[in-house]
Design a protein around this motif. Structure first.
Motif, mmCIF file in Angstrom:
data_model
loop_
_atom_site.group_PDB
_atom_site.id
_atom_site.type_symbol
_atom_site.label_atom_id
_atom_site.label_comp_id
_atom_site.label_asym_id
_atom_site.label_seq_id
_atom_site.Cartn_x
_atom_site.Cartn_y
_atom_site.Cartn_z
ATOM 1 N N ILE A 151 41.041 56.767 62.429
ATOM 2 C CA ILE A 151 40.899 57.775 61.570
ATOM 3 C C ILE A 151 41.606 58.892 62.390
ATOM 4 N N GLY A 202 45.506 58.984 62.061
ATOM 5 C CA GLY A 202 46.126 58.712 60.766
ATOM 6 C C GLY A 202 46.335 57.458 60.292
ATOM 7 N N MET A 222 44.685 55.236 59.146
ATOM 8 C CA MET A 222 43.699 54.901 57.900
ATOM 9 C C MET A 222 43.107 55.992 57.397
ATOM 10 N N LYS A 223 42.922 56.218 56.112
ATOM 11 C CA LYS A 223 42.359 57.379 55.152
ATOM 12 C C LYS A 223 40.819 57.122 55.529
ATOM 13 N N PRO A 224 40.030 58.042 55.799
ATOM 14 C CA PRO A 224 38.433 57.940 56.122
ATOM 15 C C PRO A 224 37.839 57.217 55.363
ATOM 16 N N LYS A 225 37.929 57.386 54.126
ATOM 17 C CA LYS A 225 36.963 56.469 53.052
ATOM 18 C C LYS A 225 37.493 54.912 53.135
ATOM 19 N N HIS A 277 34.113 63.136 55.081
ATOM 20 C CA HIS A 277 35.545 62.510 55.436
ATOM 21 C C HIS A 277 36.424 63.652 55.020
ATOM 22 N N THR A 278 36.200 64.800 54.356
ATOM 23 C CA THR A 278 37.242 65.840 54.146
ATOM 24 C C THR A 278 37.617 66.852 55.521
#
Length: 420
Positions: free
Chosen positions: A35, A38, A40-43, A360-361
């Protein structure tokens, strides 16, 4: 079919609750570096990790057997002892999650089990040889081995790739990170989900539901896998932030080296039946990868806090487990009191966590601002004039200069005499 008593049902539910906390507490082990770089996206990252945790739970039962058959004397253990052990492990997991420290869920469970067993049956209930060879020695060796492996792998990747830092290279290492993160998630399910399987199996043996020496039943394997997968999907965002950006700054190739080294160590230990701390392994690998890049640094203040938490985990969980066991010996009322205390303490910790929400934001922390210098501090200390709307009829009057006396005017008009 196993016969269940009320206390046995309570132990199973509490064990699955611990498995859930283990999942979100250790999500960072697999996905923090993926994460933070970058890749992968967190969710999406936590969803993939949760799925592979569930798959990994079915790959082996060696670690489960270490706990259910090797660490403590199963013949002298009551279900209440297992319950007390889980209380100590859950509370330690929640406290360290609250402050964002990646401590070991495995050692929290081991500590709670040891403390409760000693309080119930004395030191003879703990098999010291198994504790040393399969818990303590791996705890010391694992982060060192993983750290050295990640350091060497990082330096090799930079040497082999030269100074190439183009987009194609970054994409290649990000793809490698996704693959290695998947491997860590699979290894985490294989190692950590088995700890809960072992505890539930030990409780079933203690309660007379299954025969001594039995392997975990299929429903135990499935429920433990589902619980840790659900916890992983929730995402331990506080610890992900610490592991991903608070310990060191990683580039994609460093993240790939760290995760590959960690996954190899975890899978090897699962095959040998070592109750290894995946947190220790991944933390060591991340630090090794940080030092492997030229100019890379490790934030030793964070590393020191983590080390202190590692050292305190076993004794702290053991003390809580022993205290909980002493209360459960008072009878059903004591067991109920411990259960109420666990729920109340968990709710209080959750309420404290709402003061600063990390999800996650905002999991990828911004770089810390530099401290203000002397000039900046001085400027900030100056109070600016009040601001506000200016009235339309507000006018300024400039007073006329005072009249000059006629004598002074005449004197000033005469030029001074020349000096010879």
């Amino acid at each position: 079919m196993e016969s269940f008593s009320l206390i046995l049902a309570i132990v199973v539910v509490t064990a699955l609750a611990f498995d859930f906390t283990n999942g979100f507490h250790d999500t960072a082990n697999a996905m923090a570096t993926t994460i933070s770089t970058g890749a992968m996206k967190p969710k999406l990252a936590v969803a993939m990790s949760a799925t592979l945790n569930l798959v990994g739970a079915f790959l082996s039962v060696e670690v489960a057997n270490t706990i259910s058959k090797g660490l403590v004397d199963e013949s002298g253990i009551r279900p209440e002892v297992i319950f007390a052990a889980l209380v100590g492990a859950i509370l330690w997991n929640l406290l360290t999650w609250l402050v964002g420290l990646p401590s070991s869920s495995s050692h929290a469970l081991m500590g709670g089990l040891i403390g409760a067993a000693v309080a119930s049956a004395g030191f003879g209930a703990v098999h010291g040889g198994v504790l040393v060879t399969k818990v303590l020695l791996p705890a010391v060796a694992a982060p060192v081995v993983a750290g050295v492996a990640a350091l060497v792998a990082t330096r090799f990747s930079y040497a082999a790739g030269g100074k190439s830092g183009g987009e194609a290279t970054r994409k290649g290492f990000r793809a490698g990170q996704v693959a290695s993160a998947a491997l860590v998630s699979l290894a985490h399910g294989t190692n950590d989900a088995q700890k809960t399987m072992g505890v539930i199996t030990l409780a079933l043996i203690a309660g007379g539901a299954i025969a001594p020496g039995s392997n975990p039943p299929t429903w135990v394997i499935l429920s433990a896998g589902l619980a840790i997968a659900l916890g992983t999907y929730i995402g331990g965002w506080r610890i992900i932030r610490t592991m991903g950006t608070g310990l060191t700054d990683l580039e994609p190739r460093q993240g790939f080296a760290a995760q590959t080294s960690a996954a190899t160590a975890i899978l090897a230990s699962s095959h040998l039946g070592f109750s290894l701390s995946t947190t220790h392994v991944v933390s060591g690998a991340v630090m090794g990868a940080g030092l492997g890049r030229k100019g890379g640094v490790v934030r030793w203040s964070t590393a020191t806090r983590m080390t202190v938490a590692w050292v305190l985990t076993l004794p702290a969980a053991a003390l809580v487990g022993a205290g909980a066991e002493a209360v459960t010996e008072l009878g059903d009322g004591g067991t109920a009191a411990v259960a109420v205390f666990l729920v109340a303490a968990s709710a209080w910790i959750y309420k404290l966590s709402r003061r600063e929400v990390i999800d996650h934001t905002n999991v990828v922390a911004e770089p810390a601002a530099e401290p203000s210098g002397v000039v900046t501090t001085a400027i900030a200390a100056v109070t600016p004039p009040p601001t506000g709307a200016i009235a339309d009829d507000l006018t300024a009057t400039i007073p006329a200069p005072a009249p000059v006396p006629a004598v002074e005017q005449t004197a000033s008009a005469v030029p001074p005499a020349a000096t010879v």
